[in-house]
Design an enzyme around this catalytic site. Structure first.
Site, short mmCIF file in Angstrom:
data_model
loop_
_atom_site.label_atom_id
_atom_site.label_comp_id
_atom_site.label_asym_id
_atom_site.label_seq_id
_atom_site.Cartn_x
_atom_site.Cartn_y
_atom_site.Cartn_z
CD GLU A 196 -65.32 6.15 11.41
OE1 GLU A 196 -64.72 5.92 10.23
OE2 GLU A 196 -65.13 6.15 12.61
NE ARG A 249 -66.86 1.73 25.41
CZ ARG A 249 -67.28 0.32 25.40
NH1 ARG A 249 -67.01 -0.28 26.48
NH2 ARG A 249 -67.71 -0.19 24.31
CE LYS A 290 -69.29 2.53 14.93
NZ LYS A 290 -69.40 3.83 14.06
#
Length: 604
Positions: A65, A304, A314
């Site tokens: 994104e 992850r 983020k």
């Protein structure tokens, strides 16, 4: 993706297996995707049916994104998706999941493309030249997504819900009790189409309505309790402008993007595992309606990356940037790809790290020293050596003029690399020694501690690449601070000359000549946090910032370093690996960043 060197005949190293490779190999062996056709670009079922047999054996994707800069966790996903496509004769798509216009920006789009290329990968289609392809964008598929939503409504599989957010939340239920049907759930398809078009046409305010999939409000998996798939957002999009005031939810958009791009293996981190049932449900409906081509994509999840002393949220990274705690997304203390690059990490070291840590379905923490170790391996045989004095004090050779002649400067050399590549002529660094040189302040002790082997009155050491010297004492100022170290030159002991080893010493120290040393700013970076898991367990990551994460010193470096080009990497002998800063370094005004030490010393 990186093109293999056609002249390289050495066998490819065997890649360590993992559960994803096993899935891909089994699919290829069974011919699961052998009959697929590719329309030359993303598209619906009819588009691909009119195409040629797909030249890519598999298709993966990296779908960031564009609402921030990529970090080391994204690097793992990049290396995984592009690497698998490369290794199995496939193609990996770079696709921007730009479904959230309020948080996205072209700056992030540009930085993501640059980071993927820097890491060594390309998203060109099979047969296309590297660097020739534009990335895909979810926003390019908004027309199809709207069409898919209309299809679901027409089939009685979606409805417009005009409850408030609080009512929807309350009626969703929890893990112990089922949800409650919305009072709008039993509208007819015609009524839902009318309200959905009203959403599209800007007749409803933000938050006034959502389109929900009609599945099962009693489902054990809460994600299947009529999830929202479209919401009203009167916001300008960086790609589509003001064409739309409704935007698809990520969980709706993502499987559609995969289907239109003919993705075979959609690789996600484990937090998306509970979303997989909806992913499959949606694609099953669209496949039944003939909107997408078969076989449909499959989602697989992996753990992850959790790296010690690092945060990868983020939102939290953006807080550090926005509040001036770090000096931008590319601050060398940041775990962003641009930050790691500016710190001096190489693309190869990051690829090696991502391959070495492997791919599993189990959460685990990787020690930061593993990443540093991969960097040292990469730099050991390619980073030119150089001497730098980071805490300088002057050393005066009191008999220099008598032995060598007043004002004489003696040329010295050392190899740029201790082990140059086979067949290459060894490169040399050139510098001079004279009556005065700079040494590290810690290399002198007036009263030596036990085991100290460097300079103290009466002891001999070698100036590396130069002469053996004998310490005679020091000079101090009125405050008792040492201002000069005093020594005498031992004649006929210059490195590389006959008889140089006639005087045995127990230590050699680094130094830089006063005559040709160059002043340089050196930024000593350390880890940004003092805690190995700074945002785990509800910790306040801001309270765990390392106050010593940046120290700037005025150093003296040997002349070979003065002409370094930005981004050139070096090993400052004894100190560690350093890089000429990509932005601030200039010939004549050198600025170096410390990348890492010669060995892991954190916490030791």
């Amino acid at each position: 993706m990186s093109s293999p060197d056609a002249t390289n005949t050495s066998p490819e190293p065997v890649k360590p297996s993992n559960f994803l490779r096993q899935i891909i190999e089994a699919d290829l062996a069974r011919g699961v995707y052998a009959q697929r056709r590719w329309g030359g670009s993303p598209g619906d079922a009819a588009h691909h049916a009119a195409g040629e047999p797909d030249p890519a054996k598999i298709r993966t994707r990296f779908p960031p994104e564009p609402n921030g800069y990529l970090h080391i966790g994204h690097a793992k996903s990049i290396c995984l998706n592009f690497g698998l496509a490369r290794d199995y004769g496939g193609v990996c798509h770079l696709r921007f999941d730009d479904t959230n216009p309020e948080k996205e920006d072209q700056e992030y789009v540009d930085s993501i493309m640059d980071s993927v290329r820097w890491l060594g990968f390309d998203w060109a289609q099979a047969g296309e030249a590297p660097g020739s392809a534009a990335p895909y964008q979810a926003s390019d598929y908004f027309d199809f997504m709207y069409r898919a939503a209309v299809y679901l409504i027409e089939q009685g599989l979606a409805y417009v819900d005009e409850q408030s957010a609080e009512e929807m939340r309350a009626n969703r239920g929890d893990f112990t009790k089922p949800g409650t049907n919305s009072p709008f759930r039993d509208r007819t398809p015609a009524q839902n189409l009318e309200r959905f078009r009203a959403m599209r046409d800007g007749q409803l305010a933000d938050g006034a309505a959502v389109l929900r999939a009609k599945i099962d409000m009693a489902a054990a998996n809460i994600n299947m309790r009529d999830p929202a798939i479209y919401r009203v957002r009167h916001a300008e999009h960086h790609n589509t402008g003001n064409k739309w005031c409704i935007y698809p939810m990520y969980t709706f958009a993502h499987p559609i993007e995969d289907a239109l791009e003919h993705i075979t293996h959609s690789l996600c981190t484990l937090e998306f595992e509970d979303q997989r049932p909806f992913y499959d449900w949606l694609l099953d409906q669209l496949l039944t309606g003939g909107l997408i081509a078969a076989p449909q994509p499959r989602q697989y999840e992996f753990a992850r990356l959790n790296l010690t002393y690092v945060i990868t949220s983020k939102r939290k990274l953006k807080h550090l940037v926005d509040n001036g705690i770090v000096q931008g997304w590319d601050d060398p203390r940041m775990p962003t790809v641009v930050g790691l690059r500016r710190r001096g990490y190489t693309a190869q070291s990051i690829q090696t790290f991502c391959e070495r840590i492997g791919v599993t379905k189990d959460y685990s923490w990787i020690d930061y020293s593993t990443l540093e170790g991969c960097l040292r391996e990469d730099l050991e045989n390619q980073a030119h050596r150089g001497m730098a004095v980071l805490d300088p004090v002057k050393l005066v050779l009191s008999n220099w003029d008598d032995v060598m002649g007043a004002g004489h400067l003696e040329p010295c050399t050392l190899p740029a690399l201790p082990h140059p590549p086979e067949g290459e002529e060894p490169a040399l660094r050139h510098f001079t020694i004279g009556r005065e040189v700079w040494i590290e302040r810690e290399d002198f002790q007036e009263v030596p501690i036990k085991g100290y082997k460097r300079l103290f009155p009466g002891n001999k050491v070698r100036l590396k690449g130069g002469y053996v010297i004998e310490c005679t004492g020091c000079s101090k100022n009125a405050d008792g601070e040492i201002t000069e170290v005093l020594a005498t030159l031992v004649p006929d002991t210059k490195s590389g000359t006959p008889g140089a080893d006639s005087v045995k010493v127990k230590a050699a120290i680094t130094w830089v000549g006063v005559a040709d040393g160059v002043a340089a700013e050196v930024r000593i970076y350390d880890r940004l946090f003092t805690d190995a898991q700074p945002d785990a367990g509800g910790k306040d990551f801001l309270a765990l910032l390392n106050p010593s994460s940046l120290k700037i010193v005025q150093a003296i470096v040997e002349p070979s370093l003065a002409n370094a080009q930005p981004d050139a990497k070096f090993q400052f002998e004894r100190h560690g690996y350093f890089v000429a800063d990509r932005l601030d370094h200039a010939v004549g005004k050198p600025v170096f960043n410390k990348i890492t030490g010669l060995k892991d010393s954190w916490g030791k």
